[in-house]
Design an enzyme around this catalytic site. Structure first.
Site, mmCIF file in Angstrom:
data_model
loop_
_atom_site.group_PDB
_atom_site.id
_atom_site.type_symbol
_atom_site.label_atom_id
_atom_site.label_comp_id
_atom_site.label_asym_id
_atom_site.label_seq_id
_atom_site.Cartn_x
_atom_site.Cartn_y
_atom_site.Cartn_z
ATOM 1 C CG ASN A 52 51.223 73.030 -4.339
ATOM 2 O OD1 ASN A 52 51.965 71.975 -4.224
ATOM 3 N ND2 ASN A 52 50.654 73.631 -3.373
ATOM 4 N NE ARG A 53 54.901 72.635 -12.346
ATOM 5 C CZ ARG A 53 56.040 72.966 -11.669
ATOM 6 N NH1 ARG A 53 56.122 73.809 -10.761
ATOM 7 N NH2 ARG A 53 56.990 72.125 -12.112
#
Ligand SMILES: Cc1cc2nc3c(=O)[nH]c(=O)nc-3n(C[C@H](O)[C@H](O)[C@H](O)COP(=O)(O)O)c2cc1C
Length: 214
Positions: A191-192
């Protein structure tokens, strides 16, 4: 136009947590380097990008091979008269960076480059195969040459000239030791929400660590 907007990857291989990091970035670099090596699939774990500020004021980055690292810093070898060599002589502030795609890791080192001692450069030069030694003499790195043939003829002539002689290190070829001031470790996460831990060198020669937002 090549649209790459769907190129997307989730990073899930590892994590970097404050609870598991050492006080010193060289220890963590050493740990990461060997983990990447053991993981496999990285053809040159010691390949790194060296960025310099050129005489023209532009940054320039290129890949070189890291040949040694320890508490003093990171050593690579090159031609001191090359574009990078001249850039570093004028402005020794450099950046080294590693991208180890296999383990989804990046390391970025900001530091000051110094020429290594003649003895260190001699030792490393002597350890190289004769072909590499002659190649270093044959090439005025970064200069324009008329053709490939010109380089090959240069090498052939040197092979004859140095037949059964000791090949000396050219004075303009040697090492740079990059003393780190900041070392950032980046670990890709889902999710970065990547992990980024930055070590900054302090006046008392200890290191401060901070987590940076991805
Ligand atoms: C994998 C790889 C390793 C390299 N290793 C070195 C090296 O250790 N030393 C070096 O001077 N150039 C090395 N090069 C070549 C440099 O990228 C660069 O072309 C050369 O040093 C000239 O750069 P400059 O004109 O900016 O000074 C390497 C290139 C690659 C792709």
């Amino acid at each position: 136009m090549n649209d790459l907007s769907n190129y997307r990857k989730s990073y899930e291989k590892s994590e970097l947590l404050e609870s598991t990091i050492p006080d010193d970035p060289i220890n963590l670099f050493n740990r990461w380097f060997h983990e990447v090596e053991d993981f496999g699939g990285e053809s040159e774990v010691n390949a790194m990008t060296v960025s310099t500020i050129g005489l023209d004021g532009f940054p320039k980055a290129r890949v070189v091979l890291l040949k040694k690292f320890n508490e003093e810093g990171f050593i690579f070898y090159t031609n001191y008269n090359s574009e990078k060599g001249r850039a570093i002589t004028q402005n020794p502030k450099v950046c080294l960076s590693f991208f180890w795609h296999t383990m989804e890791r990046q390391v970025i080192i900001k530091g000051i480059a110094h020429k290594t001692s003649e003895a260190i450069s001699d030792n490393y030069f002597e350890s190289r195969p004769d072909g590499s030694k002659l190649g270093a003499i044959a090439s005025n790195q970064s200069e324009i040459v008329p053709s490939r043939e010109f380089l090959e003829n240069n090498l052939k002539k040197l092979e004859k000239d140095f037949e059964s002689l000791v090949i000396p290190r050219p004075k303009h070829w040697g090492g740079f030791l990059v003393q780190p001031l900041e070392v950032e470790f980046w670990q890709g996460r889902p999710n970065r929400l990547h992990d980024r831990i930055k070590y900054s060198s302090q006046e008392d020669s200890s290191w401060k660590t901070d987590r940076l937002s991805p």
